[in-house]
Design a protein around this motif. Structure first.
Motif, short mmCIF file in Angstrom:
data_model
loop_
_atom_site.label_atom_id
_atom_site.label_comp_id
_atom_site.label_asym_id
_atom_site.label_seq_id
_atom_site.Cartn_x
_atom_site.Cartn_y
_atom_site.Cartn_z
N ASP A 48 52.90 12.11 82.19
CA ASP A 48 52.95 10.76 81.63
C ASP A 48 52.33 10.72 80.24
N ASN A 102 49.28 12.86 84.91
CA ASN A 102 50.50 12.73 85.72
C ASN A 102 50.12 11.99 87.00
N LYS A 103 51.12 11.76 87.83
CA LYS A 103 50.91 10.97 89.05
C LYS A 103 49.68 11.42 89.83
N ARG A 143 60.68 3.39 86.43
CA ARG A 143 59.38 4.05 86.25
C ARG A 143 59.66 5.48 85.81
N GLY A 144 58.57 6.20 85.48
CA GLY A 144 58.74 7.52 84.90
C GLY A 144 58.70 7.38 83.39
N GLN A 162 57.30 7.97 95.53
CA GLN A 162 58.37 8.37 94.59
C GLN A 162 58.99 9.71 94.99
N ARG A 184 52.55 -1.13 81.02
CA ARG A 184 51.89 0.00 81.71
C ARG A 184 51.13 0.82 80.66
O1 MRU Z 1 54.03 5.54 88.24
P1 MRU Z 1 55.28 6.27 87.86
O2 MRU Z 1 56.24 6.43 88.98
O3 MRU Z 1 55.88 5.71 86.60
O4 MRU Z 1 54.76 7.71 87.47
C1 MRU Z 1 55.63 8.73 87.09
C2 MRU Z 1 55.01 10.04 87.21
O5 MRU Z 1 53.83 10.21 87.19
C3 MRU Z 1 55.92 11.17 87.36
O6 MRU Z 1 55.33 12.07 88.22
C4 MRU Z 1 56.25 11.91 86.15
O7 MRU Z 1 55.86 13.20 86.21
C5 MRU Z 1 56.07 11.41 84.83
S1 MRU Z 1 57.61 10.80 84.35
C6 MRU Z 1 58.71 12.10 84.17
#
Ligand code: MRU
Length: 337
Positions: free
Chosen positions: A228, A238-239, A55-56, A187, A89
């Motif tokens: 993201d 972002n998350k 992920r990421g 995470q 995703r």
């Molecule tokens: O759902 P994920 O774990 O794929 O999301 C990732 C994120 O949102 C991270 O916080 C991130 O900032 C983006 S990837 C470097």
């Protein structure tokens, strides 16, 4: 990235391609178990992305690039592989960015394995540059808050938000990292903290709800998060939980930075309103791993990302330098001419 397995220290990446197999550090069970997941078909690569073995945003992009290279080696129809990988995703822009590049290269008759390897090297190199630019913003003694995992695991190596932190640490600056635990998939507590341990960086995990408490008490000097997807006006997906961290940082006069490579920018979108936000299974909220923590009969909602409006962001740290959200037009011209 440096990984300590038992007594052995290894240099590893979050994802790599070996003998036609896409290999990934399985991020679902870290830090309690360290396992390598092997994806041998396009469907297995898609599973790894969808189920968050990897992920990421940048790491998802690299995995998809290897997935296309594998499909090419197996003489699979590239349009079919593209569709399978694309439907995994919806939010991270790097996925679509990598897939488009790979499809184009295959259509042009290029060696897809070489292109995917080049793609991975390039992204990791860009993230190291993010580190070099971002490190200059970090003063000796800084206490930095980060959310989710925008570290080596989310990229392959270096990370985005953690690249400046790692560079500052390696330069000998004394820094401290506040790690948001990042419910529901944890995470932060599982992955960012694990990376901090590997790097020997001083840190503390805090419950997501505690960030405001430490900001209000003057114990946070800056915030750096990853992204993201970034829209043309500087809005950042972002998350989930990033948006409220940005508001509290703003309220407390704490600089809020986003770190991301160009692959995360979606210049086709005018604003964050257009960013598709993934909503994941309710079980991720109702359960903590295998343990149900909510009453039978309760339901949950589980958006995986939120959008932080550009106005809360002091700067976006890219491989090309640090840009104000209002300077994204300039950045686009520098890239595309
Ligand atoms: O759902 P994920 O774990 O794929 O999301 C990732 C994120 O949102 C991270 O916080 C991130 O900032 C983006 S990837 C470097």
């Amino acid at each position: 990235m440096r990984v300590k397995i038992g007594e052995e220290i290894k240099e590893m990446r979050a994802v790599w391609f070996e003998d036609g197999v896409v290999k990934l550090i399985d991020q679902r069970r870290l830090p309690s178990e360290f396992e390598i997941f092997e994806a041998r078909t396009t469907e297995e690569v898609a599973y790894a992305i969808k189920e968050m073995v990897v992920r990421g945003a940048p790491a998802i992009g690299i995995t998809a690039a290897y997935g296309m290279a594998q499909a090419w080696l197996q003489k699979r129809n590239e349009d079919e592989a593209f569709e399978i990988l694309r439907n995994t995703r919806p939010t991270a822009h790097d996925l679509f960015y990598a897939l488009e590049k790979m499809k184009m290269a295959i259509k042009n008759g290029e060696d897809a394995v070489k292109i995917a390897e080049k793609y991975a090297e390039d992204i990791i190199g860009r993230c190291e540059k993010i580190g070099e630019h971002g490190e200059k913003l970090i003063k000796d003694g800084y206490r930095i808050l980060t959310h989710c995992n925008a570290g080596a695991l989310a990229v392959g190596d270096w990370g985005t938000a953690t690249a400046p932190i790692r560079k500052a640490h390696r330069k000998g600056k004394k820094i401290f990292v506040w790690v948001d635990e990042t419910r529901p998939r944890l995470q932060g507590a599982r992955l960012t903290a694990w990376e901090m341990v590997q790097e020997g960086i001083e840190h503390a995990i805090i419950a997501d709800n505690a960030a405001g408490f430490f900001m209000q008490r003057g114990e946070v000097d800056m915030v750096i998060v990853g992204a993201d997807r970034i829209a043309s006006n500087g809005d950042v997906a972002n998350k989930i939980g990033t948006y409220e961290k940005a508001i509290v940082a703003h309220e407390n006069d704490i600089p809020f930075y986003v770190a991301a490579p160009i692959s995360t920018f979606d210049f086709s979108l005018k604003s964050g309103d257009e960013i598709p936000i993934e909503e994941r299974r309710e079980e991720e909220v109702l359960f903590c791993r295998e343990c149900r923590i909510a009453p039978q009969g309760s339901h949950a909602r589980n958006p995986a990302f939120d959008v932080t409006p550009a106005g809360y962001i002091k700067g976006i740290i890219t491989e090309m330098g640090v840009y104000k959200p209002t300077e994204i037009g300039k950045l686009k011209r520098e890239i595309h001419g």
